[in-house]
Design an enzyme around this catalytic site. Sequence first.
Site, short mmCIF file in Angstrom:
data_model
loop_
_atom_site.label_atom_id
_atom_site.label_comp_id
_atom_site.label_asym_id
_atom_site.label_seq_id
_atom_site.Cartn_x
_atom_site.Cartn_y
_atom_site.Cartn_z
N ASP B 76 -53.34 20.41 -8.99
CA ASP B 76 -52.13 19.63 -8.75
C ASP B 76 -52.14 18.30 -9.47
O ASP B 76 -51.10 17.77 -9.84
CB ASP B 76 -51.94 19.38 -7.25
N ILE B 79 -50.52 18.70 -12.74
CA ILE B 79 -49.19 19.31 -12.80
C ILE B 79 -48.19 18.25 -12.38
O ILE B 79 -48.34 17.60 -11.34
CB ILE B 79 -49.06 20.50 -11.83
N GLU B 115 -46.95 20.35 -4.08
CA GLU B 115 -46.90 18.91 -4.31
C GLU B 115 -45.80 18.64 -5.31
O GLU B 115 -45.97 18.87 -6.51
CB GLU B 115 -48.23 18.42 -4.88
N ASP B 117 -43.76 16.11 -7.40
CA ASP B 117 -43.97 14.73 -7.82
C ASP B 117 -42.67 13.96 -7.95
O ASP B 117 -42.60 12.80 -7.59
CB ASP B 117 -44.72 14.73 -9.16
N HIS B 161 -29.06 24.74 -15.75
CA HIS B 161 -27.85 25.13 -16.45
C HIS B 161 -27.83 24.43 -17.79
O HIS B 161 -28.00 23.22 -17.87
CB HIS B 161 -26.61 24.71 -15.65
N CYS B 203 -28.98 29.09 -19.95
CA CYS B 203 -28.04 29.72 -20.87
C CYS B 203 -28.17 29.03 -22.22
O CYS B 203 -28.33 27.81 -22.29
CB CYS B 203 -26.60 29.51 -20.38
N SER B 229 -28.03 33.35 -19.84
CA SER B 229 -29.16 33.92 -19.12
C SER B 229 -28.68 34.35 -17.76
O SER B 229 -28.01 33.60 -17.06
CB SER B 229 -30.26 32.87 -18.95
N SER B 231 -28.96 36.04 -13.78
CA SER B 231 -29.82 35.99 -12.61
C SER B 231 -30.21 37.41 -12.23
O SER B 231 -29.54 38.37 -12.59
CB SER B 231 -29.10 35.31 -11.46
#
Lengths: 612, 382
Positions: B76, B79, B115, B117, B161, B203, B229, B231
Site C-alpha cells: 500500500d 500504491i 487504503e 489516498d 468517462h 471511451c 468502451s 460495460s
Amino acid sequence: MGLLSDPSRRKVLTGLLTRLNTPICIVCYLAGIVWFMGLAFEPFTLRTYMSENAMGSTMVSSGERALSLAKEFDAHKRQAYDGMPVEWLVKAMQSRGLEVFTQSFSRKLPFPDENKERYMVRGTNVYGILRAPRAPRTEALVISAPCSPGDSNNQAVGLLLALAQYFRNQVYWAKDIIFLVNEHDLMGTQAWLEAYHHTNITGMEYSPLQGRAGSIQAALSLELSSDVITSLDLILEGLNGQLPNLDLANLFYAFCQKLGVLCTIQGKLQRNDWDTAEGYTHAAQTMMLMVLKQACGRSWGDHGLFLRYHIEAASVRGINSFRHYKTDAATIGRLLEGMVRKLNNLLERLHQSYFFYLLPSLSRFVSIGCYMLAFGLLVVILLLRALDLWVHLGAPALAAVEGVTEAQQPSGPGVLTVLTPVVISHLTGVALYLLPVHLQEMAVEHFPVSETEAVVLTAVAIYTAGLALPHNTQRLLSGEGTEQGWKVLKLTALLYLAVLLGCTALINFSLGFILAVTLVPITASMTPHMPKALSALVMVLLSPAFTVLYCVFIYQELIEAPVSVSEGWMLFLSVISQGILDHALYGSLVYPLLALFIYPCWLMFWNILFWS
Amino acid sequence: MNYCNLITIFAFINLLVSIPHGYSNYVETKAGQFFSSGHTNNWAVLVCTSRFWFNYRHVANTLSVYRSVKRLGIPDSHIVLMLADDMACNYRNPKPATVFSHKNMELNVYGDDVEVDYRGYEVTVENFLRVLTGRLPPSTPRSKRLLSDDRSNILIYLTGHGGNGFLKFQDSEEISNMELADAFEQMWQKRRYNELLFIIDTCQGASMYERFYSPNLMALASSQVGEDSLSHQPDLGIGVHLMDKYTFYLLEFLEEVHPASQANMNDLFKVCPQSQCVSTPGHRTDLFQRDPGSVLITDFFGSVRKVEITKDTINLTSPVEPPIKRSGSSDIQIESLTYVDQLPVAEIIHQQDCLEANVTRCRRKQQRTRKLNCQVVEKQTA
C-alpha cells in the site's frame, strides 16, 4: 441606399406585399394545417429514448398481497359511508412502519358542482412517510392513490399499502417516500400540495401538515378500479396543459416493455404498422386527443397539480378491457417498484429530456422545435395582414405629401373612435368573467334552474348579448366611422390577437393552435365591405364558443363515443361549468383567457364587420 | 555395426559433457535475467475519475486492479489510489460497505483493508498532475506522494468517462492528452521513472496516448478513437453495471499471473480482442526501449523481489559450477519455490468453472499451495 430606406425599392416591396398578400396568407394557412397533421406521420417523428444518465438498468422482483388489502379497504370504506376510512388507513400504514399524518381541508365552491351538489366540501388526506434508512431527509418521492366514493380505486390503495410494506424492508432508498391517500381527487391533492409548500393560491382552508419529508423530486398517481387489469394507461396532461418531463413517459414505456405489460396512451394501443394509412390515422387520432386534452387546461389526473411546483408527475390508470391476456397485481407492483427504484437513483430533478412535446404514440414524440412551426405559419398571416394595413394607412399620407394638398383629410381617426370599441369589448369580457358566478342567486330566484345551470346559462346569455353591441356602440359615437377608423381598429386588433395567440401558444401550444385555426381566417379576412349576413354567420360559427363546441364533438368522436347534437350541447354546458370551476378551485387559466382576452378580441372584429 | 556403436557412444559422451555446460548456461541466463529489467522498485497510481452511483463500474474497475496489484506484491505504501469513494456507503447501495466486481456478488473488492489516498473531491486534475510530477506542498503525507526514483517501474491505470483527447474528472473538469504527455515528460526529466506502463479504460481511450513523447513509455487503451468502451455485466440485485469489459478480461488474464510467472507484454496486448470487447483495444510501444516480448507482466504489476532461496553458497567471482548434488531426483529440490497467494482470487472466481471442467488442474494447483505451506513450516521448524 439600403433595401428598406430606398423609397423606390420600398415601393416595390410594399407593392409586392399588397398584391400577393391574400395568396401568401392562404398558402400559409394551408401549410400550417398540413404541417400540423403531418406531425403524426411516422418518418417525421423521433423514437423516444432515456435522456437521464442516472437512471440505469434496474430490475428486481417483489411479491405482495395487494388484492386482499384492496378488499379490506373497500369494506372499511363502505362502513364510513363512502367517505375516507381514516382510522383504518392510519392503523394500516402505522403497522407497516410508516410515519402517518392526516390533514383536513375544506373549500366553499363558487357554485355547487354536478358531482358535489353542495357548496361546502370537506375532506381528510392521509399520508405516511417511509423514511430512507441511511439518507438525510432532503428529498422525497410521492406515490398517491385518490380515494373515490363507491367502488373505484380500492385496488390502488391496496397496492399502495402492499408497496409500502415491501419498500420498508429495503435498505437502498436514498429519498423518503410519501404514500398519500387523498380525498375528493384534485381538491385533496391541491390542499396537500399547498400545505406542503406553504402557499395558498386558491383560497382553500386546510390544517397545516404535521410531517414533512423534503423537496419532492417526482410523483406517481395510481388509479386502479378493478381486480383484473388488462392494460395500463399513462396520463400526462396536467393543469393548464403543462406536461411532465418526457423522461417519465420513457421510464414507464421502458418498464412496460421489460415486463411485457400492455401499455396505452390516450387509451390507444401501440401499433407497428406506421407506414400504412391506418397506422397514420391511429397516430393522428392519438395526437389529436392529446392536443384536445391539453387545450382544455384541466388536470386529467391527480398528477396534474404537482407540475405547478416543478415536480415531474404522471398518472397510471389500470384499465380492464376484457382481453384474454390479463396482468396481475404482482406485475403492476413490480412495474411501480421498478419505476420508483429508478427515480430513487436520480441525483437531480428530471430535466434532461423535453418539457414540451406531443406524443402520437408512447414510443414516438414530436418536440416543440417541430410543432411550433405549424403555429408560426398561422400567426404570420395576422402579421402579414397587419403589415398590409399599415402600408395602406401610410399611403394617403404619402399622397398628401407628394401631391397638392386637396380636400382636408382628417389627420387620423380620433383616438376615441378606436378606443371605444376596445374598452367596451373588454368590459363585456369582464362581465362574462365576473357576472355568471355573482348573479347566480338572482338567476335562481327568477328562473326555475339549478345553480350550475344558472351560471352556465348566464354566461351564454352574456356571450350572445355581446353580439348586439355593434349596434349600440355606433350610437355612442358622435361622429361617423371613417374608412381609416376601421382600418386602425383592425390593425390594433390584429396585432393584439397575434400577441395573445403567441403568448398562449408558448404556454399551452394546443390551446393557441386550436384558437388560431378558427380565429385567424375570419379575423384576417374581415372587412366592413363584405356581405353582412353571410360573414356574420361565418363569424359566429367560428367564434370561440363554437370552437369549444366543435372540440367537444371531435373529442367524443375520437374516444369512440359519439354523441347526438342535444347530448353534445349538454356536454358543452358542462364543459363551461367545469372550466369556471377549475379556474376557481385550481387556478386554471383557460376560462379567464377566453373570457377576458379572446372574446373581447373577437368582439372587436365583430365591431369592424358592422362598421358603417 | 561397429561404426554405429562408436557413433552412439561418441554422442553419449558429448551429451554427458554438455549437460553441465548447458546447465551452467541456464544458471547464467537466469542470473543474467536478474538485472535485465533495470528497475528496483514498483509503484502504482490507480485513478478512478468518476463519481455518482451510476458510475459504480469505474470504482469496481479500479479496486479490482488494486487488488491484483497488491496480490502480486506491491504494498500500500507504493500504491497511490484515487477514488471518489462514494460507492460503498452510498444510500443506494443495497449491500452497504461493499463494492462487487463479479455478478452474483462473488467478490467484494472493497473489503476492510483498502487504503484510498485521494478520496471524494480530492480527485482532481491538479492533484493527479501534482502526484505524477511530485510538486506537492511539503505538508503532504507520504501516503499521498509518488516517491519514485529513476529505478522505479510505474503502473498508471485510469478509468472513467473520456472522449477524443480528454478524460473527464468528476463531472467538472477535464485532462487533455497533451497535459498528460507533458506531465510524463516532466517525470522523465526529473528522472522519476525507469519505465512506465499506462493503461486507460475509457471511451476513445487510444486518443490519450497519442501525444506521448517521452522515452520508456508503454501504453494500452481499451478502445480506439471513435469507439466506445462498453460495460460488462449488470447485476440485478445492485441495479448497476459492475465492470467494464476491458478491465474484466484484463483481470481474468491477471488471475493467471503469479509473482513467478513469465508472462510477457505480448500476452497483455492480446487481452480482450474485438470479439469479446466489441471495441478494439490498442497499444503503443514505439517509445519503449526494450522489446515488449521480453518485458514481464510482473515488471509492472507486481513487486517481485529478485530472491532465489538456496542453501548453498554460490561464488559469483568465478564461473558458476554446476552443483553436482542437484542432479539428483528429489521432487522437492527440482521444483522452485513460489509465493503463496495473498487472496486466492482465482479459486473464488473459477470455483464454478472447476466444478464443470478442469477439475484436476484446479486440484493440482490447490495441492501445490498446500504443499508449499507445509514446506515453509518444515523449514522453519528444522
